[in-house]
Design an enzyme around this catalytic site. Structure first.
Site, short mmCIF file in Angstrom:
data_model
loop_
_atom_site.label_atom_id
_atom_site.label_comp_id
_atom_site.label_asym_id
_atom_site.label_seq_id
_atom_site.Cartn_x
_atom_site.Cartn_y
_atom_site.Cartn_z
N ASP A 1 2.49 -0.77 12.10
CA ASP A 1 1.25 -1.31 11.53
C ASP A 1 1.04 -2.79 11.88
O ASP A 1 -0.05 -3.33 11.69
CB ASP A 1 1.24 -1.14 10.01
CG ASP A 1 1.11 0.34 9.60
OD1 ASP A 1 0.72 1.16 10.45
OD2 ASP A 1 1.41 0.65 8.43
N LYS B 1 -3.86 6.21 14.86
CA LYS B 1 -4.04 5.51 13.59
C LYS B 1 -5.53 5.53 13.20
O LYS B 1 -6.29 6.33 13.71
CB LYS B 1 -3.49 4.09 13.70
CG LYS B 1 -1.98 4.06 13.93
CD LYS B 1 -1.23 4.61 12.73
CE LYS B 1 0.25 4.76 13.00
NZ LYS B 1 0.95 5.47 11.93
N ARG C 1 2.86 5.96 -3.32
CA ARG C 1 3.97 6.79 -3.81
C ARG C 1 4.16 6.63 -5.32
O ARG C 1 4.47 7.62 -6.02
CB ARG C 1 5.24 6.44 -3.04
CG ARG C 1 5.18 7.00 -1.60
CD ARG C 1 6.09 6.27 -0.67
NE ARG C 1 6.16 6.87 0.65
CZ ARG C 1 5.29 6.66 1.65
NH1 ARG C 1 4.24 5.88 1.46
NH2 ARG C 1 5.46 7.23 2.83
N GLY D 1 -4.67 8.19 5.61
CA GLY D 1 -3.77 9.21 6.15
C GLY D 1 -2.64 9.52 5.18
O GLY D 1 -2.23 10.67 5.04
N ARG E 1 -7.93 12.47 12.83
CA ARG E 1 -6.48 12.26 12.97
C ARG E 1 -5.70 13.58 12.91
O ARG E 1 -6.10 14.52 12.24
CB ARG E 1 -6.00 11.25 11.92
CG ARG E 1 -6.66 9.90 12.17
CD ARG E 1 -6.29 8.88 11.13
NE ARG E 1 -4.88 8.53 11.19
CZ ARG E 1 -4.32 7.70 10.31
NH1 ARG E 1 -5.02 7.17 9.33
NH2 ARG E 1 -3.04 7.40 10.43
N LYS F 1 0.83 -1.21 0.00
CA LYS F 1 0.00 0.00 0.00
C LYS F 1 0.87 1.27 0.00
O LYS F 1 0.62 2.19 -0.78
CB LYS F 1 -0.90 -0.06 1.25
CG LYS F 1 -1.89 1.05 1.40
CD LYS F 1 -3.04 0.62 2.30
CE LYS F 1 -2.79 0.74 3.78
NZ LYS F 1 -2.81 2.12 4.28
N ARG G 1 -5.64 2.47 18.36
CA ARG G 1 -5.42 1.01 18.33
C ARG G 1 -5.05 0.43 19.69
O ARG G 1 -5.21 -0.78 19.89
CB ARG G 1 -4.38 0.64 17.26
CG ARG G 1 -4.96 0.74 15.86
CD ARG G 1 -4.04 0.24 14.77
NE ARG G 1 -4.72 0.31 13.49
CZ ARG G 1 -4.11 0.45 12.31
NH1 ARG G 1 -2.79 0.53 12.24
NH2 ARG G 1 -4.82 0.48 11.19
N SER H 1 7.87 10.01 11.67
CA SER H 1 6.73 9.61 10.84
C SER H 1 7.09 9.69 9.36
O SER H 1 7.54 10.73 8.87
CB SER H 1 5.55 10.54 11.13
OG SER H 1 4.67 10.59 10.02
C1 S3P Z 1 2.68 5.16 6.20
C2 S3P Z 1 3.36 5.53 7.33
C3 S3P Z 1 2.97 5.13 8.70
C4 S3P Z 1 2.02 3.93 8.67
C5 S3P Z 1 0.93 4.10 7.66
C6 S3P Z 1 1.51 4.27 6.26
C7 S3P Z 1 3.15 5.64 4.90
O1 S3P Z 1 2.33 6.21 9.33
O2 S3P Z 1 1.47 3.72 9.94
O3 S3P Z 1 0.07 2.96 7.65
O4 S3P Z 1 2.76 5.09 3.85
O5 S3P Z 1 3.97 6.58 4.90
P1 S3P Z 1 3.17 7.36 10.08
O6 S3P Z 1 4.13 7.92 9.13
O7 S3P Z 1 2.15 8.39 10.51
O8 S3P Z 1 3.83 6.72 11.26
#
Ligand code: S3P
Length: 425
Positions: free
Chosen positions: A312, A339, A26, A93, A121, A21, A343, A165
């Site tokens: 995750d 999240k 990206r 997100g 969020r 995913k 969670r 993050s």
């Molecule tokens: C993700 C980054 C993570 C992850 C999310 C996907 C991404 O979140 O938990 O499921 O694709 O960059 P955070 O960057 O907020 O930790």
């Protein structure tokens, strides 16, 4: 839909999963931004990536979908159109945060919305540094979606992320790709590095953390992508195989990016028999096959610095911990509360539902005792990873169990149930 799961005896067989995913999101971003055509092979078929594609359609990008391949007709630097209505990131997100970074650097206004969960969020984590870059960003009174972005002159940034993050990091990189001067980000703990790998960015480890530098010269160009299988979707099948007797599973062409395989390292320390082979690399992203065999697991202590890598997978790791010897305890996971659901709450609530004893902390939890409830009914809280973790939990219980609103698995893996049935023996 309330889904019942009966106890199963073993799993055996082979799986090849749709694309990761995070990498799929990206690949859609970079091929939409590039000038010309890019093919994305084995793209994720989950709703989150569909949300990203729909947002880019609204911005004027054309997509042709063929089975599990998408051809993207990229618009080139600043070639997007102003969307005629709100851009809906749905539950995702990654879509909302990365899109904000990209749109902050465009010469038109945009508004990003999302579903009920995404609208809760935190978004200040991207708005604050984007404002330091000169962006005009307005959030709701609660510092959440909707995000309103107005055109502005974006400048480079030299910034240490307060939260490790990958979404914040990638958001700022997307804005900085529109500035000639170099930007520098420092991220304390290692986070998923798909943005850096796909854009070939310079990333170095120092005492302060990871130092990533980028500028307009790193703007993406059209290229074809192969997206390796989603390692987070695989985690549910990996734990199920480990915990059932006489079981063996081959998972082919799965992402083995080291910023994503922390949970495999933790499981191996717990005694898991997991072997990687046939490794290869595509678009700088490593992938390969995994063979997983039944194992006796012992709980181990989980270091704080690995948390962003396994964030995750914590729901399914906790399920593994319940069936392992010793007590499962995890700390330093305050990000879990931010999240798709809180969670820590979703997990501890469901473990109590099964009769287990739970100590809940602000930033972690500990589970002990035994399952005492027959056929427990679990609440997915409409969170895909909670639904899949408790499906696996139910399949391992003598009495089986039930998971409500199970259909939310479609956010990351619409074929979860079919894949499961193909390996149950
Ligand atoms: C993700 C980054 C993570 C992850 C999310 C996907 C991404 O979140 O938990 O499921 O694709 O960059 P955070 O960057 O907020 O930790």
């Amino acid at each position: 839909m309330l889904q019942s799961f009966n106890k199963i005896n073993k799993v055996n067989g082979e799986l090849e999963l749709p694309g990761d995913k995070s990498i799929s999101h990206r690949a859609v971003f970079f091929s939409s931004m590039a000038k010309g055509d890019s093919a994305i092979n084995n793209i994720s078929n989950g709703d989150d990536v569909k949300s990203t594609i729909e947002c880019f359609r609204q911005l004027g990008v054309q997509f042709e979908t063929k089975k599990n391949e998408v051809i993207v007709h990229g618009v080139g630097y600043k070639g997007f159109n102003e969307a005629s209505s709100f851009l809906n990131a749905g539950n995702s997100g990654t879509t909302a945060r990365l899109l904000t970074g990209l749109l902050a650097a465009q010469d038109f206004s945009s508004t990003i919305t999302g579903d009920e969960s995404l609208s809760r969020r935190p978004m200040l984590r991207i708005a604050e540094p984007l404002r330091l870059m000169g962006a005009e960003i307005e959030l709701s009174a609660n510092k959440t979606l909707p995000i309103r972005i107005s055109p502005s002159q974006i400048k480079n940034i030299n910034y240490t992320l307060p939260v490790s993050s990958a979404q914040v990091k990638s958001c700022l990189i997307l804005a900085g790709l529109h500035v000639n001067e170099q930007s520098i980000l420092i991220v304390k703990d290692e986070t998923r590095d798909h943005t850096e790998r796909l854009l070939n960015l310079k990333s170095e480890k120092s005492d302060a953390g990871w130092i990533i530098s980028f500028s307009q010269k790193d703007y993406p160009f059209a290229q074809d992508y192969f997206v390796p299988g989603d390692i987070s979707s695989a985690s549910f099948f990996i734990v199920l195989t480990l915990l059932l007797p006489d079981s063996e599973l081959l998972i082919k062409n799965i992402s083995l990016n080291p910023t994503r395989t922390g949970f495999i390292n933790v499981l191996k320390q717990m005694g898991a028999n997991i072997i990687a082979m046939n490794t290869s690399v595509s678009n700088n992203e490593p992938f390969g096959d995994l063979i997983i065999r039944s194992s006796n697991l012992n709980n181990v202590s989980i270091p704080l610095s690995i948390v962003p890598n396994i964030i995750d997978e914590i729901p399914i790791l906790a399920v593994a911990g319940i069936f392992a010897d010793g007590t499962f305890e995890i700390k330093g996971v305050e990000e879990l509360r931010k999240k798709e659901t809180d969670r820590i709450n979703s997990l501890t609530d469901n473990f109590r539902q099964a009769g287990l004893s739970v100590d809940e902390y602000d930033a972690g939890f500990k589970i002990s005792g035994r399952v005492t409830v027959s056929q427990p009914q679990f609440n997915s809280f409409n969170d895909h990873r909670i639904a899949m973790a408790f499906s696996v939990f139910s399949l391992l219980l003598d009495t089986g169990g039930k998971v409500d609103n199970f259909e939310c698995v479609k956010i990351s893996n619409p074929e979860f149930f079919t894949q499961l049935n193909s390996v149950i023996r």
